[in-house]
Design an enzyme around this catalytic site. Structure first.
Site, mmCIF file in Angstrom:
data_model
loop_
_atom_site.group_PDB
_atom_site.id
_atom_site.type_symbol
_atom_site.label_atom_id
_atom_site.label_comp_id
_atom_site.label_asym_id
_atom_site.label_seq_id
_atom_site.Cartn_x
_atom_site.Cartn_y
_atom_site.Cartn_z
ATOM 1 N N ASP A 104 49.877 48.684 17.451
ATOM 2 C CA ASP A 104 49.568 49.994 16.881
ATOM 3 C C ASP A 104 49.735 51.130 17.878
ATOM 4 O OD1 ASP A 104 47.313 48.686 18.092
ATOM 5 O OD2 ASP A 104 46.002 50.231 17.281
ATOM 6 N N GLU A 171 44.506 47.508 17.650
ATOM 7 C CA GLU A 171 43.763 47.377 18.914
ATOM 8 C C GLU A 171 43.138 48.696 19.302
ATOM 9 O OE1 GLU A 171 42.806 47.750 23.057
ATOM 10 O OE2 GLU A 171 44.497 48.787 22.083
#
Length: 445
Positions: A104, A171
């Protein structure tokens, strides 16, 4: 007695044989594969950088990963924890090694000026056109995973066991690993004997790796605090309970939690990352939202931080004579425990990386940092699983020297609009992770 020409020919043959043998070592084969692929890997990295995706939105990245893993012969399961991908390569008896890469990006407008700079916008929270950027190197991490899959598949004759590759979402908000576990990760994947992750580090030069055993990264919590108020016209604040003022008081009060409520010998950080309240100049809103981030290594410190936040918040409401029934709301979001590098795995990795990269390229990691990670939460059902966190240099050549000699940090750290992963880090990360996995498998033979 052999003639001189025959001796010379024999010497040349022996030398050629030793060179061939050296080229057949796992380390040399890793380097050969990665070197051949480096130009293509950099293009993959640039493509991922141009197309960053926010937490739990990593659909295109996940699809790329799933396709690449299937091409290398992995069993693949997608959509674990919304967008997570798991690939399994079973290669005979032996240990189960799990390697995670996060996918991400961050809600930041990129200002690097790179030719492959992101110009992407997406809907995020209340902003329909939020600029998005890979400002923490997850594009590099995903690229490493793709190459590690290829290396390990091509070198199946060099190892035995089961390799589990995890492309993890979210994350950055510290929710992705737990989401994957809760969504049935271990219904598909076997329990890992060792869990490994690698992360770019701008404090080490590209081409190097930092490594240190023991505590590495802090535990963390993401907490939203909603303060209740009674709204009204800006001209009559005396008939309201102004949550904007209460939010300001709470922000200042929270600063005493660490300085006056936590044991000063133990590290702790409390950050208010966002204050959200109201929309108009002349309207007092009826609520305010504070977004807090905590960092800690000691569980008792964590509990004291949370208790202190609630104590300060209650005090602010009391000071402002907020009526009974108007209570603060606390939303616990992303959470992760501290990261520790296991002693045996760290020592083994140091040895193999020294052989793979060179002694001058394996640098001592810094003392424990207050940054956080959640990769080890993948092993939360099996808390005794050894973990290893590699810090792969992504900075310019002089960054570590400047830090050691001048205590000067890089000008553009992670999570800033000018953060850049220097391109040599792409090959180095793939080499470092592949060599470490091969060594851990070899030790179990």
């Amino acid at each position: 007695m052999l003639s001189r020409p025959l001796l010379s020919a024999l010497a040349l043959a022996l030398c050629a044989g030793s060179v061939q043998a050296a080229n057949d070592t796992p380390n040399a084969r890793v380097d050969q594969i990665v070197q051949q692929d480096e130009a293509q890997l950099i293009e993959v990295f640039k493509a991922l950088h141009r197309n960053p995706e926010m937490a739990f939105q990593e659909t295109e990245t996940a699809a790329r990963v799933a396709s690449a893993l299937r091409e290398q012969g992995f069993e693949v399961k997608s959509a674990i924890g919304t967008t997570g991908v798991v690939g399994i390569l079973r290669n005979g008896p032996g240990p189960v090694l799990m390697y995670r890469a996060d996918m991400d990006a961050l809600p930041i407008k990129e200002e690097t000026g790179l030719p492959y700079q992101s110009s992407k916008v997406t809907a995020w929270l209340n902003n329909p056109s939020q600029p998005v950027m890979h400002a923490c190197g997850h594009d590099a991490h995903t690229t490493w995973l793709l190459e590690v899959a290829k290396v390990m598949a091509q070198l199946r004759d060099q190892w035995s066991g089961t390799l589990v590759l995890v492309a993890q979402p979210a994350e950055e908000i510290l929710e992705g690993a737990t989401a994957m576990v809760n969504d049935g990760l271990y219904k598909f994947a076997p329990k890992p004997d060792v869990l490994i992750a690698a992360h770019v580090s701008p404090i080490f030069p590209a081409g190097s790796v930092g490594l240190r055993e023991g505590p590495r990264l802090a535990g963390t919590d993401q907490i939203d605090v909603e303060l209740p108020g009674i709204g009204g016209h800006g001209s009559t604040p005396h008939v309201t309970k102004d949550p904007v003022v209460m939010a300001a008081m709470a922000v200042m009060g929270y600063q005493t939690v660490v300085s006056r409520m936590v044991d000063q010998s133990k590290p702790a950080v409390l950050t208010v990352g966002a204050v959200q309240a109201g929309v108009n100049n002349n309207v007092i809103p009826d609520r305010a939202l504070l977004k807090l981030n905590l960092r800690w290594y000691d569980q008792q410190v964590r509990e004291r931080l949370i208790a202190g936040i609630k104590s300060v918040t209650s005090g602010v409401l009391l000071m402002n004579d907020v009526p009974d029934g108007y209570v603060a709301k606390y939303t616990m979001k992303g959470y992760s425990t501290p990261v520790f590098n296991a002693k045996a795995q760290t020592e083994r990795a140091q040895a193999v990386l020294t052989a793979q990269l060179g002694a001058d390229k394996v640098l001592p990691g810094l003392p424990p940092l207050m940054g956080s990670e959640d990769f080890h939460m993948l092993a939360s059902p099996y808390p005794d699983t050894p973990t290893l966190f590699l810090e792969v240099g992504s900075g310019k050549p002089d960054v570590y020297k400047n830090l050691v000699e001048k205590q000067q940090m890089p000008s553009a750290m992670n999570h800033t609009s000018r953060f850049v992963v220097e391109l040599p880090a792409i090959a180095t990360g793939a080499r470092a992770v592949s060599a470490t996995l091969l060594a851990f498998f070899a030790d179990a033979r």
